[in-house]
Write a protein that holds these residues in place. Structure first.
Motif, mmCIF file in Angstrom:
data_model
loop_
_atom_site.group_PDB
_atom_site.id
_atom_site.type_symbol
_atom_site.label_atom_id
_atom_site.label_comp_id
_atom_site.label_asym_id
_atom_site.label_seq_id
_atom_site.Cartn_x
_atom_site.Cartn_y
_atom_site.Cartn_z
ATOM 1 N N CYS A 15 0.831 -1.212 0.000
ATOM 2 C CA CYS A 15 0.000 0.000 0.000
ATOM 3 C C CYS A 15 0.862 1.257 0.000
ATOM 4 N N LEU A 16 1.947 1.254 0.754
ATOM 5 C CA LEU A 16 2.836 2.412 0.786
ATOM 6 C C LEU A 16 3.458 2.660 -0.586
ATOM 7 N N LEU A 17 3.830 1.585 -1.282
ATOM 8 C CA LEU A 17 4.392 1.751 -2.626
ATOM 9 C C LEU A 17 3.338 2.263 -3.599
ATOM 10 N N ALA A 18 2.089 1.802 -3.431
ATOM 11 C CA ALA A 18 1.017 2.215 -4.335
ATOM 12 C C ALA A 18 0.612 3.669 -4.131
ATOM 13 N N VAL A 19 0.991 4.261 -3.008
ATOM 14 C CA VAL A 19 0.697 5.679 -2.796
ATOM 15 C C VAL A 19 1.453 6.542 -3.812
ATOM 16 N N PHE A 20 2.664 6.127 -4.173
ATOM 17 C CA PHE A 20 3.525 6.939 -5.027
ATOM 18 C C PHE A 20 3.646 6.391 -6.451
ATOM 19 N N LEU A 21 3.256 5.131 -6.662
ATOM 20 C CA LEU A 21 3.469 4.504 -7.963
ATOM 21 C C LEU A 21 2.185 3.872 -8.482
ATOM 22 N N PRO A 22 2.072 3.690 -9.792
ATOM 23 C CA PRO A 22 0.961 2.904 -10.328
ATOM 24 C C PRO A 22 1.030 1.474 -9.781
ATOM 25 N N TYR A 23 -0.109 0.799 -9.807
ATOM 26 C CA TYR A 23 -0.180 -0.528 -9.180
ATOM 27 C C TYR A 23 0.778 -1.528 -9.848
ATOM 28 N N GLU A 24 0.925 -1.441 -11.155
ATOM 29 C CA GLU A 24 1.830 -2.362 -11.847
ATOM 30 C C GLU A 24 3.270 -2.144 -11.404
ATOM 31 N N LEU A 25 3.680 -0.877 -11.310
ATOM 32 C CA LEU A 25 5.043 -0.582 -10.871
ATOM 33 C C LEU A 25 5.247 -0.920 -9.397
ATOM 34 N N SER A 26 4.220 -0.722 -8.581
ATOM 35 C CA SER A 26 4.353 -1.044 -7.154
ATOM 36 C C SER A 26 4.524 -2.542 -6.957
ATOM 37 N N ALA A 27 3.840 -3.361 -7.762
ATOM 38 C CA ALA A 27 4.019 -4.811 -7.673
ATOM 39 C C ALA A 27 5.431 -5.213 -8.105
ATOM 40 N N TRP A 28 5.935 -4.553 -9.164
ATOM 41 C CA TRP A 28 7.294 -4.850 -9.625
ATOM 42 C C TRP A 28 8.332 -4.441 -8.582
ATOM 43 N N LEU A 29 8.171 -3.248 -7.992
ATOM 44 C CA LEU A 29 9.131 -2.773 -7.002
ATOM 45 C C LEU A 29 9.068 -3.617 -5.732
ATOM 46 N N LEU A 30 7.871 -4.092 -5.371
ATOM 47 C CA LEU A 30 7.744 -4.969 -4.208
ATOM 48 C C LEU A 30 8.552 -6.244 -4.403
ATOM 49 N N GLU A 31 8.540 -6.773 -5.622
ATOM 50 C CA GLU A 31 9.326 -7.974 -5.907
ATOM 51 C C GLU A 31 10.822 -7.678 -5.835
ATOM 52 N N GLN A 32 11.223 -6.496 -6.317
ATOM 53 C CA GLN A 32 12.638 -6.140 -6.262
ATOM 54 C C GLN A 32 13.121 -5.964 -4.824
ATOM 55 N N LEU A 33 12.262 -5.436 -3.946
ATOM 56 C CA LEU A 33 12.660 -5.164 -2.568
ATOM 57 C C LEU A 33 12.633 -6.412 -1.695
ATOM 58 N N SER A 34 11.634 -7.259 -1.901
ATOM 59 C CA SER A 34 11.449 -8.390 -0.983
ATOM 60 C C SER A 34 11.567 -9.753 -1.633
#
Length: 274
Positions: A130-149
């Motif tokens: 949810c924190l990532l989706a505040v600043f990014l589109p949902y597709e990018l937030s899912a991609w960045l979540l995978e990169q981080l965790s």
């Protein structure tokens, strides 16, 4: 005495395989990424060990409010959930009333862990998404979540998390506003004593926003409605390295309300109390 990483868990074949991949890492980047994977694996093992240990403890079964009988254990049943460190699985005791009254099944350990029935993702992972989706589109937030965790989710999953979090926030807000209207005390958030001494600055303004008459569709004539927005900020003094005193923003909150100033006032009052 210095021990090797292999000697930490000598009986675990999976750990030994991770150690071999660590030894084969050459560059600093691959070494860091491999050590990160080992840390995630170790974290999962610690969590599973803790959950299994707690599941073995003596369970105090409650009594049915309908028939008055005590729950009977159905034994240990499996449960798994996706967490920030990966998929975690464990077994816990499940109880059931003999007469199968309404809501007869109970899982005390799940309640203690604040894990809801049919919940598939843990709260800390959803919060990060949810924190990532505040600043990014949902597709990018899912991609960045995978990169981080390293946790892979579909593009629509962060959207579902945001909707669930938003609905929960709305229900909590309604409850607090009702308590405030009835004169009940609102549980205040813990605030550092330093913040309490700082001046609280409040600014508010209004804008008109276009709305459609039918939610989630673009059909119908546009209706312009008023939205009030307020900003609350705590300002404090900060001493720089050159001994200059400057004003710094230490905390801020935003409040918005669909309607005029009368609709904003109780929400603004609630934020001040919090």
């Amino acid at each position: 005495m210095i021990i090797t990483v292999e000697e930490m868990l000598p009986n675990s074949a999976e750990w030994q395989a991770l150690c071999q991949r660590l030894r084969a890492s050459i560059t600093l980047a691959t070494l860091v990424l491999m050590a990160w994977q080992m840390g995630m694996w170790l974290a999962r093992e610690i969590i599973c060990q803790q959950l299994d240990e707690r599941a073995q403890r003596l369970t105090q079964w409650s009594y049915c409010s309908t028939c008055g009988t005590q729950l009977v254990s159905k034994g240990l049943m499996k449960r798994k959930i996706l967490t920030l460190v990966g998929q975690v699985a464990w077994k816990r005791r499940v109880g059931r009333y003999p007469h199968r009254c309404l809501g007869s099944q109970s899982v005390p350990l799940d309640s203690l862990l604040e894990v809801h029935p049919y919940q598939q993702t843990s709260s800390e992972l959803m919060r990060l998404g949810c924190l990532l989706a505040v600043f990014l589109p949902y597709e990018l937030s899912a991609w960045l979540l995978e990169q981080l965790s390293g946790i892979q989710v579909s593009d629509g999953t962060p959207w579902n998390w945001v909707q669930a979090a938003g609905q929960q926030a709305v229900e909590t807000l309604k409850l607090h506003l009702q308590q405030l209207a009835e004169g009940q005390a609102i549980q205040a958030e813990s605030l550092d004593e330093t913040f309490l001494t700082m001046p609280l600055m409040i600014a508010a303004d209004g804008v008109t926003v276009p709305f459609r008459p039918h939610p989630k569709t673009a059909k119908g004539k546009i209706v312009w409605r008023e939205v009030k927005i307020a900003l609350l900020a705590r300002l404090g003094k900060h001493q720089t390295q050159t001994d200059a005193t400057v004003t710094r923003l230490y905390q801020r909150r935003s409040v918005a309300s669909l309607g005029d100033i009368d609709h904003l006032e109780p929400r603004l009052q609630l934020e001040v109390l919090r």
